[in-house]
Design an enzyme around this catalytic site. Structure first.
Site, PDB file in Angstrom:
ATOM      1  N   ASP A  53      -2.018  -1.662  -4.434  1.00 58.68           N
ATOM      2  CA  ASP A  53      -2.502  -0.517  -5.099  1.00 58.68           C
ATOM      3  C   ASP A  53      -1.208   0.026  -5.437  1.00 58.68           C
ATOM      4  OD1 ASP A  53      -0.416   0.261  -3.391  1.00 58.68           O
ATOM      5  OD2 ASP A  53      -1.977   1.645  -2.672  1.00 58.68           O
TER       6      ASP A  53
ATOM      7  N   LEU B 190       0.528  -0.987   0.011  1.00 56.81           N
ATOM      8  CA  LEU B 190      -0.051  -0.037   0.155  1.00 56.81           C
ATOM      9  C   LEU B 190       0.872   1.165   0.137  1.00 56.81           C
ATOM     10  CD1 LEU B 190      -1.938  -0.583   3.109  1.00 56.81           C
ATOM     11  CD2 LEU B 190      -3.316  -0.335   0.448  1.00 56.81           C
ATOM     12  N   HIS B 191       0.592   2.494  -0.774  1.00 54.47           N
ATOM     13  CA  HIS B 191       1.106   3.554  -0.881  1.00 54.47           C
ATOM     14  C   HIS B 191       0.244   4.406  -1.791  1.00 54.47           C
ATOM     15  CE1 HIS B 191       2.829   1.803  -4.726  1.00 54.47           C
ATOM     16  NE2 HIS B 191       3.034   3.497  -4.984  1.00 54.47           N
ATOM     17  N   ARG B 192      -0.564   4.210  -2.121  1.00 52.12           N
ATOM     18  CA  ARG B 192      -1.014   5.666  -2.844  1.00 52.12           C
ATOM     19  C   ARG B 192      -1.235   6.673  -1.710  1.00 52.12           C
ATOM     20  NH1 ARG B 192       1.119   5.596  -7.296  1.00 52.12           N
ATOM     21  NH2 ARG B 192       2.039   3.160  -8.124  1.00 52.12           N
TER      22      ARG B 192
ATOM     23  N   ARG C  30       6.228   5.981   3.087  1.00 56.65           N
ATOM     24  CA  ARG C  30       5.228   7.100   3.122  1.00 56.65           C
ATOM     25  C   ARG C  30       4.187   6.035   3.873  1.00 56.65           C
ATOM     26  NH1 ARG C  30       1.936  10.323   0.552  1.00 56.65           N
ATOM     27  NH2 ARG C  30       3.519  10.781  -1.189  1.00 56.65           N
TER      28      ARG C  30
END
Ligand code: UD1
Ligand code: UDP
Length: 352
Positions: free
Chosen positions: A276, A203-205, A238
């Site tokens: 993502d 997950l990083h969006r 992030r």
């Protein structure tokens, strides 16, 4: 012929390496520039080691910042370097801020510009990458498209046919070139995971990790799923702080970002991947591992039509329901045409 190749962030290294190799094999003088958008050892150095990329010739040290600050720093640092190097061409890859910054400078600086991964479109203007993709394509001389959908997008936007080159997928060049070494990784043993029994998550969006409500829903879905199979989540920086403060289920194993060989090994042996990431949608397609994309859209639709990917958005019930059906009956997939390990060679042939 002197050609500058640009890399700046995690997904760039695996895309630029096959282009560099193919250009050098044809006798070009390649100058590698690392913008420094990603700088942690786990987001940069490990990929140079794993992929056997030589040390960058120039390091711009731009670091983190808002979009304007980061893109502006890339531009301010790249402009004098371009003036000094005076290359025939510059090659940028992907859709990160470093891609856009170096593309804008090159367009005004006199060298020809090639964009690798041209024509991908999510049609989601809330994604910073969509802005980067569209603007980079607009100022490029050579548009290297990974798939027919990307070619169709470029044609529809009015680009000249002689600018558009369907070359295949450079990320797949690197995946195929390193698969045997990745499969020899002992990462499963180190993490106590059994082949084919766990789900791998990334997950990083910003739309998923910066908004606590959106992240909370995704984590609730992962908690539900963790009752069915173990979950391992290598956390992008992030996401790392938000995951720590979010009360993540103990059944979800959060680990530092993985190196390339370990991460490919984790993908190849996963029962399913939830992500993502753009690149991970492509790699799971080639590996034939089921992929659930935690977004409402994708700029890589060929992974849906030909690959193993499914869009599941951010709805808890939909994610869990789809994941359970994939666990029960993994969907078949096939590898898209030209995702064959030779995209870098095709790009070099056009440029030279
Ligand atoms: C960037 C790209 C995104 C890509 C992703 C791949 C843009 C607009 N976004 O997102 O398209 O999918 O890289 O991983 O270019 N940080 C560290 N260490 C690092 C790098 C970053 O701690 O080595 C942290 C910093 O707090 C930074 C944050 O991560 O502010 C975000 O980094 P940034 O490069 O701005 O964007 P990404 O989310 O990594
Ligand atoms: N990747 C990795 N370690 C990780 C997560 C991803 O090596 O912990 C690799 C992955 O195999 C792929 C690339 O990083 O090659 C994708 O980068 P990322 O997801 O950061 O960016 P995106 O593709 O979404 O732009």
């Amino acid at each position: 012929m002197r050609i500058v190749c640009v890399a700046g962030a995690r997904p760039n290294y695996m895309k630029i390496k096959p282009v560099m190799d193919a250009l050098e094999a044809r006798g070009a003088e390649v100058v590698l520039v690392h913008t420094g958008q990603h700088y942690d050892a786990a987001m940069s150095d490990v990929f140079f080691e794993d992929l056997r990329i030589r040390r960058p010739d120039h390091f711009l040290q731009v670091g983190s910042g808002s979009h304007a600050v980061q893109t502006g720093r890339v531009m301010a640092a790249f402009e004098p370097l371009l003036e000094e190097l005076r290359p025939e061409a510059v090659v940028v890859v992907g859709d990160v801020n470093s891609t856009l910054g170096c593309a804008l400078v090159t367009a005004k600086g006199g060298a020809l510009l090639g964009h690798v991964e041209a024509g991908l479109r999510s049609r989601d203007w809330e994604m910073p990458e969509e802005v980067n993709r569209v603007v980079t394509d607009r100022v490029s001389d050579y548009l290297f498209a990974p798939s027919p959908d990307a070619v169709a997008n470029l044609r529809a936007e009015g680009y000249r046919t002689d600018q558009i080159h369907l070359v295949g997928n450079v990320m797949v060049d690197t995946l195929l070139a390193n698969l045997d070494r990745a499969l020899a990784s002992d990462v499963l043993g180190r993490l106590g995971l059994a082949r084919g029994e766990y789900a791998l998550v990334t997950l990083h969006r910003p739309a998923n990790v910066d908004d606590p409500a959106a992240l909370g829903t995704l984590l609730a879905a992962l908690d539900d799923l963790s009752r069915e199979c173990p979950i391992v989540l290598p956390a992008h920086p992030r996401a790392a702080a938000q995951l720590r403060s979010s009360g993540m289920s103990e059944r979800v194993r959060v680990i530092p970002p993985a190196g390339y060989l370990d991460f490919v090994a984790l993908q190849a042996s996963a029962r399913m991947v939830l992500t993502d990431s753009g690149g991970v949608q492509e790699e799971t397609t080639v590996l034939g591992v089921p992929c659930l994309t935690l977004r409402d859209n994708t700029e890589r639709p060929i992974t849906l039509t030909e690959g193993t990917n499914q869009l599941v958005g951010r709805d808890r019930e939909r994610i869990v329901k789809t994941a359970l059906s994939v666990l029960a009956a993994p969907p078949p997939g096939r590898c898209p045409a030209l995702w064959d390990g030779r995209a870098g060679e095709r790009i070099a042939a056009v440029l030279m």
